[in-house]
Scaffold this active site. Structure first.
Site, short mmCIF file in Angstrom:
data_model
loop_
_atom_site.label_atom_id
_atom_site.label_comp_id
_atom_site.label_asym_id
_atom_site.label_seq_id
_atom_site.Cartn_x
_atom_site.Cartn_y
_atom_site.Cartn_z
CD GLU A 153 -3.03 -0.89 2.16
OE1 GLU A 153 -4.11 -0.54 1.66
OE2 GLU A 153 -2.82 -0.99 3.38
CG HIS A 189 -2.31 2.87 6.18
ND1 HIS A 189 -3.65 3.15 6.12
CD2 HIS A 189 -2.21 1.51 6.02
CE1 HIS A 189 -4.34 2.03 5.91
NE2 HIS A 189 -3.48 1.02 5.85
CG HIS A 234 -4.97 -1.90 9.88
ND1 HIS A 234 -4.29 -3.08 9.66
CD2 HIS A 234 -4.90 -1.22 8.71
CE1 HIS A 234 -3.83 -3.10 8.41
NE2 HIS A 234 -4.19 -1.98 7.81
CG HIS A 236 -7.97 -0.55 4.81
ND1 HIS A 236 -7.55 -0.25 3.54
CD2 HIS A 236 -6.85 -0.76 5.51
CE1 HIS A 236 -6.23 -0.30 3.48
NE2 HIS A 236 -5.78 -0.61 4.66
#
Lengths: 243, 243, 243, 243
Positions: free
Chosen positions: B84, B103, B105, B174
């Site tokens: 990603e 980024h 979760h 996500h």
């Protein structure tokens, strides 16, 4: 305490407790990188002791400065000060009974500051919360566009007025401030305010809550502020904070 | 920074912060074995720095690679790259103000991505969330059968469009992506996005929530992004991540 | 793997992974003093490897025994065996694709076994949960007065039937069992079943949940089972479990 | 145990378990700075063993005192005693089957003491909770203005009456007390009462709960009290508490 040596020893003990309190509050997750704790000056009630601007978890003895009741540091050239030192100065000015102050953003307390649900004691160790925990709404004092911080003595005075004679004041959208008759006492109250908030929220999700009666709260608060009881948990916290 | 040495020192500092950020985010439970953090190249705004594919908690200086704004690594033979990486490349291309991207979760944020409840600031340290936190729905960009990952520059561009000028974008089913004007700033926002999500969910279970006004959010965000405040918590995190 | 040495090396690796898995599952709070993990014998598909009866967090290489597909240990005089070893034997017998099994009482999963709420994937890393996670009701197999344990091959077979072709089966009033194509894969699924349960419960309290579509779940499961991705988190867990 | 040496060894083992229990309960977050655990005297059923007043997490062998069934310590000049030692003395007097007692304020249990929701077993490891967990309401015994503590043998007797033949009694606005046939057994019950409370509350938020039947609870309780099972988790806890 009739001699200068006694006075000195007592002052040393307060400084030691204050350093320990910074680390304990971090370890107990009452503070993270933010929050601060102070003690009234043991030799001069018109002053108080608090760290320079620093994360509580890393405060050391050399970080402790002396402040006046106007919130300004006495002889601290080059030191950065907490923006919100006025929380402390205004409370020491308004409450002669208060010997220590803890300001934090402890997480479970936040929801009680931003909803209409009053914080009330669910168990004996939180009896000190008593009948009513006030909420300070900074909008009432300074309008709808502040950064929510107690940035001036004037705001500190408004907050101290909301605190009144209570042991804790919630600050809407910000955190809370607990006071006590010693560093250990204020730390105890800050820790157990957080405990009560979490358990009260959990209990309310199950059903209507059977809170402590005002008399139970009063009696329990007295028991838990007794040196025998308070020392037991304070000594544990202190030894852990040093390890 | 007028000399080559100054430039070099500044670049070194960014790399050090980036390595620290990986470990801090793991320690703060914003990332687990997944998630990644990057910094815009301090000497070339058309490039950015990020680890090779590796769990953030174990990233070291030698893992840091240089990437172009197309998401591909510059001279990295034999290195595995994060699938990603286009999250980062597309944001750096679209947002010249952004110097770092996280980024993750992080768990409390997930429910706000899969329900219709908007994430809004409940307390001053989360004021940066402002008036509106956008949600990126990958189905709108790539249909109902993706693996939800930002596997291409095209998907990165769609996600960056959803981010717009916001500090954080939620990604349905996500995770989320936070941006900042420095590594410390982006990490701060990732940590406190998680804090706000948890406290907002808790507060909503108690009753209607009194959120920060847009003006309060703006003022609080400015205060908390000031070096004085941000450095206090960043230095703590950094010293803990090294211990 | 054409030589005896290759076979031996492969078998050694499975034993090492199995010992690591015991410690990882404890560290990740999937198991406490209870629960167990097994691997199909790398050289003989009619056998499997599992510790003698011992808390997973303290399992060592010398605790690992060989079992037959009837659930009994091969040559293990004087060793105590897990009462529920038939969970493993029955699944290896019924599912040739399964190379490892994790049985646990991981906490967030329990509520989904004792209510009518189906466990469904809320995020890509939990895509393996797919469209339907079955619940095994032991009352249907053995009446209303069992101790809920899988104490016999017959009960193991009933449970394996409920599992069917799924990756995980919930066991009402007891726990859950996850399977995988390797030790790392089964551990991954056990950890992220717990993560999904916690986040799904949190999301459902906010409002109606936008779950992964079956196609998204399938695509995400494939991505996350790829060696590139699975190894990243497994290597982290393994290095932590050894420290 | 036919010789004096056997008796002595058995007594030594109980003292060791009692010291370990203090540390285990702290590590398992069943107690914080408050709470206490005792064991019936292994050589004299009319006496019991418990620490002097001290935070459980720091109790050592030299803190253990001998008490009579009136709650008073035998030969303990200068030692501070727990205010609530009568919890223990009254239970040992009323319940000849009880060999150990744990009193705690473990957090998830508190909500079940202050609401009308009965605590019931949601999983096999908590089967010992059986059909009914009683709640002691101190107001019924001592009026609406106590500090909620069991400060006298009379209050201990009232509490023991509420306990009846149960394994655990909840104490409204205060905590709970678990009993067992050994130190390990009482600690096990205290830990899993907390586990059940948390999981039952979580399950009830999802929907109607399918609890263990009385027969299942009974069968599961027998299985989990068997030495084979109890020892597995006790040995783990003990080794961790010593590290």
């Amino acid at each position: 305490m009739s001699t200068a040596n006694d006075l000195l020893a007592s002052a040393q003990a307060v400084v030691e407790d204050l350093v320990a309190a910074n680390r304990i509050l971090y370890r107990q997750k009452v503070v993270d990188g933010f929050g601060h704790v102070s003690a009234r000056h043991p030799l001069d009630p018109e002053r108080f002791l608090m760290s320079q601007s620093k994360a509580p978890g890393s405060v050391e003895r050399s970080d402790i400065l002396v402040y006046g009741l106007d919130g300004e540091a006495i002889e601290a050239p080059g030191r950065r000060l907490y923006l919100e030192r006025y929380i402390h100065s205004a409370i020491y000015a308004a409450r002669p009974d208060v010997m220590a102050v803890v300001h934090s953003h402890s997480p479970a307390v936040i929801p009680f500051g931003v909803t209409d649900v009053p914080l009330r004691p669910v168990m004996h160790v939180c009896g000190f919360l008593g009948e009513h925990v006030p909420v300070f709404e900074i909008r009432a004092a300074a309008g709808p566009a502040t950064d929510l911080l107690i940035r001036s003595q004037a705001l500190g005075i408004a907050m101290a007025r909301a605190l009144g004679t209570a042991p804790v004041v919630l600050m809407r959208g910000h955190g809370s401030t607990a006071v006590g008759t010693s560093v250990a006492h204020a730390v105890y109250r800050a820790v157990y305010t957080e405990v009560n908030a979490r358990l009260q929220a959990d209990a309310m999700r199950l059903g209507p809550v059977n809170f402590l009666t005002p008399d139970e709260a009063l009696a329990a608060a007295e028991t838990n502020a007794a040196p025998n009881v308070l020392t037991r948990i304070w000594d544990l916290w202190k030894s852990e904070a040093q390890s």
